[in-house]
Write an enzyme that holds these catalytic residues in place. Sequence first.
Site, PDB file in Angstrom:
ATOM      1  N   PHE A 419       9.291  10.299  -1.470  1.00  0.00           N
ATOM      2  CA  PHE A 419       8.765   9.385  -2.355  1.00  0.00           C
ATOM      3  C   PHE A 419       7.332   9.103  -2.990  1.00  0.00           C
ATOM      4  CE2 PHE A 419       6.297   4.648  -3.785  1.00  0.00           C
ATOM      5  CZ  PHE A 419       6.681   4.584  -4.676  1.00  0.00           C
ATOM      6  N   ASP A 504       1.912  15.576   0.175  1.00  0.00           N
ATOM      7  CA  ASP A 504       1.882  14.384  -0.635  1.00  0.00           C
ATOM      8  C   ASP A 504       0.672  13.677   0.673  1.00  0.00           C
ATOM      9  OD1 ASP A 504       1.656  11.600  -1.907  1.00  0.00           O
ATOM     10  OD2 ASP A 504       3.559  11.880  -2.386  1.00  0.00           O
ATOM     11  N   LYS A 533      -4.949   5.946  -2.951  1.00  0.00           N
ATOM     12  CA  LYS A 533      -4.944   5.583  -1.747  1.00  0.00           C
ATOM     13  C   LYS A 533      -5.909   4.847  -1.151  1.00  0.00           C
ATOM     14  CE  LYS A 533      -0.047   4.795  -1.259  1.00  0.00           C
ATOM     15  NZ  LYS A 533       0.065   3.437  -2.219  1.00  0.00           N
TER      16      LYS A 533
END
Length: 697
Positions: A419, A504, A533
């Site tokens: 994801f 990531d 984030k």
Amino acid sequence: MCVPKLYEVSYVINPWMKDNLGNSSRRRALQQWEDLYEVLSGLTDIHLVEPIAGSPDMVFTANAGLARDGVVAISSFYHPERQGEEPHFREWFHKAGYAVVDLPRETPFEGEGDALFSADGSILWAGHGTRTLEASHVALRRLWDVEVVSLRLMDPRFYHLDTCFAPLEDGSLLYYPPAFDEESLKKIEAVYTAEKRIAVGEEDALAFACNAVNLGKTIVLNCISADLKQELRERGFEVIQVRLDEFLKAGGAAKCLVMKLTPEIHAKSEARDAAVQGGGVETKLIAMEEEYGAHNYHPLDVVIDRAQGAWVTDVNGRRYLDFLAAYSAVNQGHCHPEILAAMVEQAQKVTLTSRAFRNDQLPLLLRDLHELTGFEMALPMNSGAEAVETALKAARKWGEAVKGVEANRTEIIVCSNNFHGRTISIVGFSTDEQYRAGFGPFPAGFRHVPFGDVKALRRAITPETVAFLVEPIQGEAGVIVPPDGYLRAVAEICKANNVLLIADEIQSGLGRTGKLFAYMHDGITPDVVIAGKALSGGFYPVSVVMSSREVLGVFRPGDHGSTFGGNPLACAVARAALRVIVDEKLAERSAELGAYALARLQRMRSETVREIRGRGLWLAIELNVPARPICEALRDRGVLCKETHETVIRIAPPLVILREDLDWGLEQIEFVLAGDSEKLADDALLRSEEGVFSRVA
């Protein structure tokens, strides 16, 4: 009223605090405050003031000021320890529609703590001698053109007027005579006849019986003697006792925790009134979202309107422990004061220049990232998906310009169950059919290998492979931790084949797994790292791609860009967010609390649990039943977490969470999974919000 979630002091400013410093219980204080709030809410409208980090005594809102006829005289505190509260109270009253008046600093005045109107409003009783100077009474007299009667306080244990003097709404007076000098007693007796005076004994006085909230014929106060209770009842009062001994340790009780407002000025907002017509505000807001919003999410039905630290509060005033942390975007906790201050300061200067011009914050962020991570260059973007796209473009361009792969022939290897975002190219190489359905055709040039399978990666590499994109721990897939040494072996394979290793770390990075970045557990350094984030602490979308000059140096002006990427507001926020992670040692905190939480959950016995796994404060409970009903049951007990892939519950609280709050949240999970969701139901109302930004050394 002000919730005592930051209720902890390190100073002594009254005799009650001297022997109690360090001996108070913030959790007990919150429980008692909630009991009082529940009682008062049934009698009148309650409006809450948000506490401010660094001002723990804001809970004693009676000292905020004195309000009448739409005007509020803001307190000018005697002790420097409380003076920091003044601008926050001033701002709150201004937004509430009051005309705000500041009294001179040289004449300290402490609000309703020392100034109380008589029942008919004709007299303002004003105390002086400890915190408030008598000279301030002149300003009060001029402000409202009211008779001000000054009373001198003699006993240091009763340092505020409201601790020993309570004008009641039936025209009588509850007071402790020994707290006053003789002249003051004569003034009191000249107004209140003997039958109107209720003198309390020392025992009740020391329990702050006079520090009462009187609404009509109801008196709410700390526990009192049977004799005083009987006398008040004989006078026609309903007496409600709320245990407030925790606040007595700081020199306060019921009235100290309340400031009365002018109802016709401080009314509920028209927007809120409109929302509640025909149903509760929560129901209306959910219906509004469902009607006017696209249905691309399936959220739990809790409507949050404020948050701090590890806690969030819904529109009904109920608090919840946040076990999701906005998918790790608020590792530093909700509304961290240092990040907030940086954002406000920068927003008042300049927010956006675009990269058409230079700004004074971008160079500082780039330097901070280099010094923190060692990477030579960085390219800031906004969302995580944008940063992933940036890394993919950099890898392809590097593949052609540096590795020498033929144009339009480069390949990038990704993992099954990955994801990396929601753009067309990213969902194109997802293996989740729902993410792909209806969005094709997709860009070519991607190959899949199983996550954690080193041999599969080695077999998949060809001369046209330019990069391997991998999450060090797969978050959306259910916090899947690869075998030990996986990333180290992957790094060796990539280096041997001149393939870029792209990590990531959008969810796994910035302290979440117990290291600054998850790749550090394997002792390697990827060629490219993507972060986002928590890079902004939840205040603003900020992401970044970090790499070497060889990789990011392939971009030339015009190759890639973003209007908001690298803007000064984002950079200032990101710099503050990074400082908090480092200064408060949040990665180390995550490692310690995560190991504890994992061990505790793994000891849990439940027929519905298939596996417990995770690293740092990033855990997963895999079930053999659907996870959403469990998440809904936890919501009802005050814990917010979210299911993924139907049967997995993720646990990822803000890294600032207190150990006792973590324990409470884990306890709720244990009860629900053991089938004891009704057990200790009352405890779900005793949640603590205190100390949310206490530094961890």
